[in-house]
Write a protein that holds these residues in place. Structure first.
Motif, PDB file in Angstrom:
ATOM      1  N   PHE A  74      25.434  57.520  90.167  1.00 26.68           N
ATOM      2  CA  PHE A  74      25.492  57.643  88.719  1.00 26.68           C
ATOM      3  C   PHE A  74      24.204  58.231  88.153  1.00 26.68           C
ATOM      4  CE2 PHE A  74      29.091  54.632  88.897  1.00 26.68           C
ATOM      5  CZ  PHE A  74      29.980  55.361  88.131  1.00 26.68           C
ATOM      6  N   LEU A  75      23.075  57.961  88.779  1.00 27.29           N
ATOM      7  CA  LEU A  75      21.819  58.558  88.342  1.00 27.29           C
ATOM      8  C   LEU A  75      21.854  60.072  88.530  1.00 27.29           C
ATOM      9  CD1 LEU A  75      18.901  58.242  87.339  1.00 27.29           C
ATOM     10  CD2 LEU A  75      18.235  57.980  89.732  1.00 27.29           C
ATOM     11  N   VAL A  76      22.344  60.521  89.668  1.00 24.64           N
ATOM     12  CA  VAL A  76      22.431  61.960  89.931  1.00 24.64           C
ATOM     13  C   VAL A  76      23.411  62.618  88.965  1.00 24.64           C
ATOM     14  CG1 VAL A  76      23.201  63.665  91.640  1.00 24.64           C
ATOM     15  CG2 VAL A  76      21.717  61.800  92.337  1.00 24.64           C
ATOM     16  N   VAL A  77      24.551  61.966  88.716  1.00 23.55           N
ATOM     17  CA  VAL A  77      25.526  62.513  87.765  1.00 23.55           C
ATOM     18  C   VAL A  77      24.896  62.623  86.380  1.00 23.55           C
ATOM     19  CG1 VAL A  77      27.689  62.014  86.558  1.00 23.55           C
ATOM     20  CG2 VAL A  77      27.562  61.773  89.037  1.00 23.55           C
ATOM     21  N   PHE A  98      25.799  68.062  78.874  1.00 25.32           N
ATOM     22  CA  PHE A  98      26.939  67.202  78.571  1.00 25.32           C
ATOM     23  C   PHE A  98      26.401  65.852  78.120  1.00 25.32           C
ATOM     24  CE2 PHE A  98      28.605  69.945  82.058  1.00 25.32           C
ATOM     25  CZ  PHE A  98      29.455  70.692  81.278  1.00 25.32           C
ATOM     26  N   GLY A  99      26.114  65.719  76.831  1.00 25.39           N
ATOM     27  CA  GLY A  99      25.460  64.531  76.293  1.00 25.39           C
ATOM     28  C   GLY A  99      26.243  63.248  76.483  1.00 25.39           C
ATOM     29  N   GLY A 100      27.558  63.276  76.211  1.00 22.70           N
ATOM     30  CA  GLY A 100      28.364  62.067  76.337  1.00 22.70           C
ATOM     31  C   GLY A 100      28.460  61.575  77.766  1.00 22.70           C
ATOM     32  N   VAL A 101      28.665  62.511  78.684  1.00 21.58           N
ATOM     33  CA  VAL A 101      28.771  62.155  80.097  1.00 21.58           C
ATOM     34  C   VAL A 101      27.437  61.627  80.610  1.00 21.58           C
ATOM     35  CG1 VAL A 101      29.246  63.044  82.411  1.00 21.58           C
ATOM     36  CG2 VAL A 101      30.591  63.835  80.478  1.00 21.58           C
ATOM     37  N   ALA A 102      26.351  62.262  80.191  1.00 20.76           N
ATOM     38  CA  ALA A 102      25.021  61.850  80.654  1.00 20.76           C
ATOM     39  C   ALA A 102      24.688  60.445  80.168  1.00 20.76           C
ATOM     40  CB  ALA A 102      23.967  62.836  80.178  1.00 20.76           C
ATOM     41  N   SER A 103      24.989  60.154  78.908  1.00 19.71           N
ATOM     42  CA  SER A 103      24.651  58.827  78.392  1.00 19.71           C
ATOM     43  C   SER A 103      25.508  57.752  79.034  1.00 19.71           C
ATOM     44  CB  SER A 103      24.792  58.796  76.874  1.00 19.71           C
ATOM     45  OG  SER A 103      26.132  58.998  76.498  1.00 19.71           O
ATOM     46  N   THR A 104      26.778  58.055  79.301  1.00 19.80           N
ATOM     47  CA  THR A 104      27.649  57.090  79.958  1.00 19.80           C
ATOM     48  C   THR A 104      27.184  56.823  81.383  1.00 19.80           C
ATOM     49  OG1 THR A 104      29.515  57.843  78.644  1.00 19.80           O
ATOM     50  CG2 THR A 104      30.020  56.600  80.623  1.00 19.80           C
ATOM     51  N   ALA A 105      26.894  57.878  82.134  1.00 21.32           N
ATOM     52  CA  ALA A 105      26.447  57.724  83.515  1.00 21.32           C
ATOM     53  C   ALA A 105      25.090  57.027  83.572  1.00 21.32           C
ATOM     54  CB  ALA A 105      26.373  59.080  84.212  1.00 21.32           C
ATOM     55  N   ILE A 143      25.707  53.274  83.025  1.00 25.95           N
ATOM     56  CA  ILE A 143      26.266  52.646  84.218  1.00 25.95           C
ATOM     57  C   ILE A 143      25.202  52.516  85.299  1.00 25.95           C
ATOM     58  CG2 ILE A 143      27.944  52.942  86.083  1.00 25.95           C
ATOM     59  CD1 ILE A 143      29.768  54.305  84.015  1.00 25.95           C
ATOM     60  N   ALA A 144      24.398  53.564  85.490  1.00 23.96           N
ATOM     61  CA  ALA A 144      23.340  53.515  86.500  1.00 23.96           C
ATOM     62  C   ALA A 144      22.321  52.433  86.170  1.00 23.96           C
ATOM     63  CB  ALA A 144      22.656  54.872  86.613  1.00 23.96           C
ATOM     64  N   ARG A 145      21.993  52.279  84.886  1.00 19.44           N
ATOM     65  CA  ARG A 145      21.027  51.259  84.478  1.00 19.44           C
ATOM     66  C   ARG A 145      21.565  49.865  84.758  1.00 19.44           C
ATOM     67  NH1 ARG A 145      19.486  52.239  78.745  1.00 19.44           N
ATOM     68  NH2 ARG A 145      18.397  53.962  79.726  1.00 19.44           N
ATOM     69  N   VAL A 146      22.820  49.615  84.424  1.00 18.09           N
ATOM     70  CA  VAL A 146      23.423  48.305  84.666  1.00 18.09           C
ATOM     71  C   VAL A 146      23.473  48.001  86.157  1.00 18.09           C
ATOM     72  CG1 VAL A 146      25.590  47.010  84.536  1.00 18.09           C
ATOM     73  CG2 VAL A 146      24.758  48.243  82.536  1.00 18.09           C
ATOM     74  N   LEU A 147      23.923  48.983  86.951  1.00 20.05           N
ATOM     75  CA  LEU A 147      23.997  48.766  88.397  1.00 20.05           C
ATOM     76  C   LEU A 147      22.618  48.549  89.003  1.00 20.05           C
ATOM     77  CD1 LEU A 147      26.719  51.347  89.458  1.00 20.05           C
ATOM     78  CD2 LEU A 147      26.918  48.869  89.381  1.00 20.05           C
ATOM     79  N   PHE A 148      21.611  49.241  88.482  1.00 20.41           N
ATOM     80  CA  PHE A 148      20.251  49.061  88.987  1.00 20.41           C
ATOM     81  C   PHE A 148      19.772  47.640  88.750  1.00 20.41           C
ATOM     82  CE2 PHE A 148      15.667  49.032  88.142  1.00 20.41           C
ATOM     83  CZ  PHE A 148      15.205  49.399  89.397  1.00 20.41           C
ATOM     84  N   PHE A 149      20.007  47.110  87.537  1.00 20.63           N
ATOM     85  CA  PHE A 149      19.553  45.754  87.250  1.00 20.63           C
ATOM     86  C   PHE A 149      20.344  44.711  88.032  1.00 20.63           C
ATOM     87  CE2 PHE A 149      17.680  47.725  83.372  1.00 20.63           C
ATOM     88  CZ  PHE A 149      16.361  47.427  83.690  1.00 20.63           C
ATOM     89  N   VAL A 150      21.632  44.964  88.251  1.00 18.15           N
ATOM     90  CA  VAL A 150      22.420  44.045  89.084  1.00 18.15           C
ATOM     91  C   VAL A 150      21.868  44.048  90.503  1.00 18.15           C
ATOM     92  CG1 VAL A 150      24.693  43.714  90.140  1.00 18.15           C
ATOM     93  CG2 VAL A 150      24.511  44.158  87.699  1.00 18.15           C
ATOM     94  N   PHE A 151      21.583  45.232  91.030  1.00 21.91           N
ATOM     95  CA  PHE A 151      21.009  45.334  92.370  1.00 21.91           C
ATOM     96  C   PHE A 151      19.652  44.636  92.437  1.00 21.91           C
ATOM     97  CE2 PHE A 151      18.139  47.647  95.241  1.00 21.91           C
ATOM     98  CZ  PHE A 151      18.767  47.373  96.442  1.00 21.91           C
TER      99      PHE A 151
END
Length: 54
Positions: A8-11, A20-27, A30-38
């Motif tokens: 998700f970080l690469v995307v 692609f602003g909307g796609v970048a902010s969404t990805a 998600i990457a931020r949430v997954l990082f903190f869960v990890f």
């Protein structure tokens, strides 16, 4: 889990570069949430001492 964070970080980076602003902010979200869960799971595994034994 770390693999999904990196994907998700690469995307997010590619979408940000291409504009692609909307796609970048969404990805990025998600990457931020997954990082903190990890990070939390890593800290818990350090505290409990349950790791991979070789």
């Amino acid at each position: 889990m770390l693999t999904w964070t990196i994907i998700f970080l690469v995307v997010a980076l590619i979408a940000g570069v291409l504009g692609f602003g909307g796609v970048a902010s969404t990805a990025t979200g998600i990457a931020r949430v997954l990082f903190f869960v990890f990070l939390v799971l890593f800290a818990v595994s350090l505290l409990t001492g349950r790791g991979v034994s070789l």
